[in-house]
Design a protein around this motif. Sequence first.
Motif, short mmCIF file in Angstrom:
data_model
loop_
_atom_site.label_atom_id
_atom_site.label_comp_id
_atom_site.label_asym_id
_atom_site.label_seq_id
_atom_site.Cartn_x
_atom_site.Cartn_y
_atom_site.Cartn_z
N LEU A 82 20.43 -41.80 -73.65
CA LEU A 82 19.61 -40.59 -73.52
C LEU A 82 18.30 -40.84 -72.77
O LEU A 82 17.99 -40.16 -71.81
CB LEU A 82 19.33 -39.99 -74.89
CG LEU A 82 18.40 -38.77 -74.90
CD1 LEU A 82 19.06 -37.60 -74.18
CD2 LEU A 82 18.04 -38.41 -76.34
N TYR A 83 17.51 -41.81 -73.21
CA TYR A 83 16.20 -42.03 -72.59
C TYR A 83 16.33 -42.49 -71.14
O TYR A 83 15.55 -42.08 -70.28
CB TYR A 83 15.36 -43.01 -73.42
CG TYR A 83 14.97 -42.40 -74.74
CD1 TYR A 83 14.05 -41.36 -74.81
CD2 TYR A 83 15.55 -42.84 -75.91
CE1 TYR A 83 13.72 -40.77 -76.01
CE2 TYR A 83 15.22 -42.27 -77.14
CZ TYR A 83 14.30 -41.24 -77.18
OH TYR A 83 13.96 -40.66 -78.38
N ALA A 84 17.33 -43.32 -70.87
CA ALA A 84 17.55 -43.76 -69.49
C ALA A 84 17.92 -42.57 -68.61
O ALA A 84 17.44 -42.46 -67.48
CB ALA A 84 18.64 -44.83 -69.44
N MET A 85 18.74 -41.68 -69.13
CA MET A 85 19.14 -40.51 -68.35
C MET A 85 17.96 -39.59 -68.11
O MET A 85 17.78 -39.07 -67.00
CB MET A 85 20.28 -39.78 -69.08
CG MET A 85 20.92 -38.70 -68.27
SD MET A 85 21.72 -39.29 -66.78
CE MET A 85 22.06 -37.71 -66.02
N TYR A 86 17.13 -39.35 -69.15
CA TYR A 86 15.92 -38.55 -68.96
C TYR A 86 15.05 -39.16 -67.87
O TYR A 86 14.54 -38.46 -67.00
CB TYR A 86 15.10 -38.48 -70.25
CG TYR A 86 15.48 -37.39 -71.21
CD1 TYR A 86 16.35 -36.36 -70.88
CD2 TYR A 86 14.92 -37.37 -72.47
CE1 TYR A 86 16.67 -35.36 -71.78
CE2 TYR A 86 15.23 -36.36 -73.38
CZ TYR A 86 16.10 -35.37 -73.02
OH TYR A 86 16.40 -34.38 -73.91
N TYR A 87 14.87 -40.48 -67.94
CA TYR A 87 14.01 -41.14 -66.96
C TYR A 87 14.58 -41.00 -65.55
O TYR A 87 13.84 -40.64 -64.62
CB TYR A 87 13.80 -42.62 -67.29
CG TYR A 87 13.08 -43.33 -66.18
CD1 TYR A 87 11.72 -43.13 -65.99
CD2 TYR A 87 13.76 -44.12 -65.26
CE1 TYR A 87 11.05 -43.73 -64.93
CE2 TYR A 87 13.10 -44.72 -64.21
CZ TYR A 87 11.75 -44.52 -64.04
OH TYR A 87 11.10 -45.10 -62.99
N GLU A 88 15.85 -41.29 -65.38
CA GLU A 88 16.42 -41.28 -64.03
C GLU A 88 16.44 -39.88 -63.43
O GLU A 88 16.18 -39.71 -62.24
CB GLU A 88 17.82 -41.90 -64.02
CG GLU A 88 17.82 -43.40 -64.26
CD GLU A 88 17.04 -44.20 -63.23
OE1 GLU A 88 16.81 -43.71 -62.10
OE2 GLU A 88 16.66 -45.33 -63.56
N ALA A 89 16.74 -38.88 -64.24
CA ALA A 89 16.72 -37.50 -63.72
C ALA A 89 15.29 -37.11 -63.33
O ALA A 89 15.06 -36.50 -62.28
CB ALA A 89 17.27 -36.54 -64.77
N MET A 134 23.50 -31.71 -70.59
CA MET A 134 22.37 -31.26 -71.39
C MET A 134 21.13 -31.07 -70.50
O MET A 134 20.42 -30.07 -70.62
CB MET A 134 22.08 -32.26 -72.51
CG MET A 134 20.99 -31.81 -73.46
SD MET A 134 20.83 -32.87 -74.92
CE MET A 134 20.34 -34.43 -74.20
N LEU A 135 20.90 -32.01 -69.59
CA LEU A 135 19.76 -31.89 -68.68
C LEU A 135 19.94 -30.73 -67.70
O LEU A 135 18.96 -30.08 -67.33
CB LEU A 135 19.55 -33.19 -67.91
CG LEU A 135 18.83 -34.28 -68.71
CD1 LEU A 135 18.91 -35.61 -67.99
CD2 LEU A 135 17.39 -33.89 -68.97
N ARG A 136 21.17 -30.46 -67.30
CA ARG A 136 21.42 -29.31 -66.43
C ARG A 136 21.04 -28.03 -67.16
O ARG A 136 20.38 -27.15 -66.60
CB ARG A 136 22.88 -29.27 -65.99
CG ARG A 136 23.16 -28.20 -64.96
CD ARG A 136 24.64 -28.16 -64.58
NE ARG A 136 24.86 -27.48 -63.33
CZ ARG A 136 24.72 -26.16 -63.14
NH1 ARG A 136 24.35 -25.39 -64.14
NH2 ARG A 136 24.95 -25.63 -61.97
N ALA A 137 21.46 -27.92 -68.42
CA ALA A 137 21.11 -26.74 -69.22
C ALA A 137 19.59 -26.63 -69.40
O ALA A 137 19.02 -25.55 -69.29
CB ALA A 137 21.81 -26.78 -70.57
N LEU A 138 18.94 -27.76 -69.63
CA LEU A 138 17.48 -27.76 -69.77
C LEU A 138 16.82 -27.27 -68.49
O LEU A 138 15.95 -26.39 -68.53
CB LEU A 138 17.00 -29.18 -70.09
CG LEU A 138 15.49 -29.37 -70.24
CD1 LEU A 138 14.98 -28.68 -71.50
CD2 LEU A 138 15.16 -30.87 -70.28
#
Length: 145
Positions: free
Chosen positions: A40-47, A11-15
Motif C-alpha cells: 500500500l505505502y509503496a503504491m501511494y508513493y509511486e503514484a 483504489m487509487l483510481r477511485a480516490l
Amino acid sequence: MAGPRTINGKMLRALAKRDDEGFKYWRIRMNDDEEAKRTLYAMYYEAFREAADRRFPVGGDVRDIARFLAQPRVPLSPEMKLPVVESEALIRSALGERGLVKGIPKRMVSEIRMQLFVYLVEDLDLPDEKLDTLLEAAEGWVYSS
C-alpha cells in the motif's frame, strides 16, 4: 481500456476520481489482501511521484510548487487540512531532493500524499486513459521490484 490491475491501483483510481463508493469498496478489498496491505505505502508513493513528475518538469522553477499549493482546493474530507510546508517538502522529495521529509510523521505523510495525489491529477486534468497509464506505471515500479 486496461486500467490498473491491482487492488491498490484500483483504489487509487477511485480516490483520484473522488469516487467515494469505489474507494471504500477497494479499501475493504485491500484490507482483506495481504499483498495489497504490504504494498500500500509503496503504491501511494509511486503514484504520487508519477503525478508530481508529470506536473512539475525537471529543472522547473520551485516556486511553481508554492503556487500550486496556494490554489484553493476542495479537500478530500472536511476535516483534512493540507499543511503547506510539509506538502512542499513531500513534492520536492518526490522530485529528487533529499533530506526534506525527516521528522514528518508517517501517518501524516500518507494523508498528505493522498490529498496531493488527487490535487495533482486534477491539476493535470488527466483523462481516464492517462490516469490509468500513470497508475499502471506506478504498479510497474511497485510490483517489478
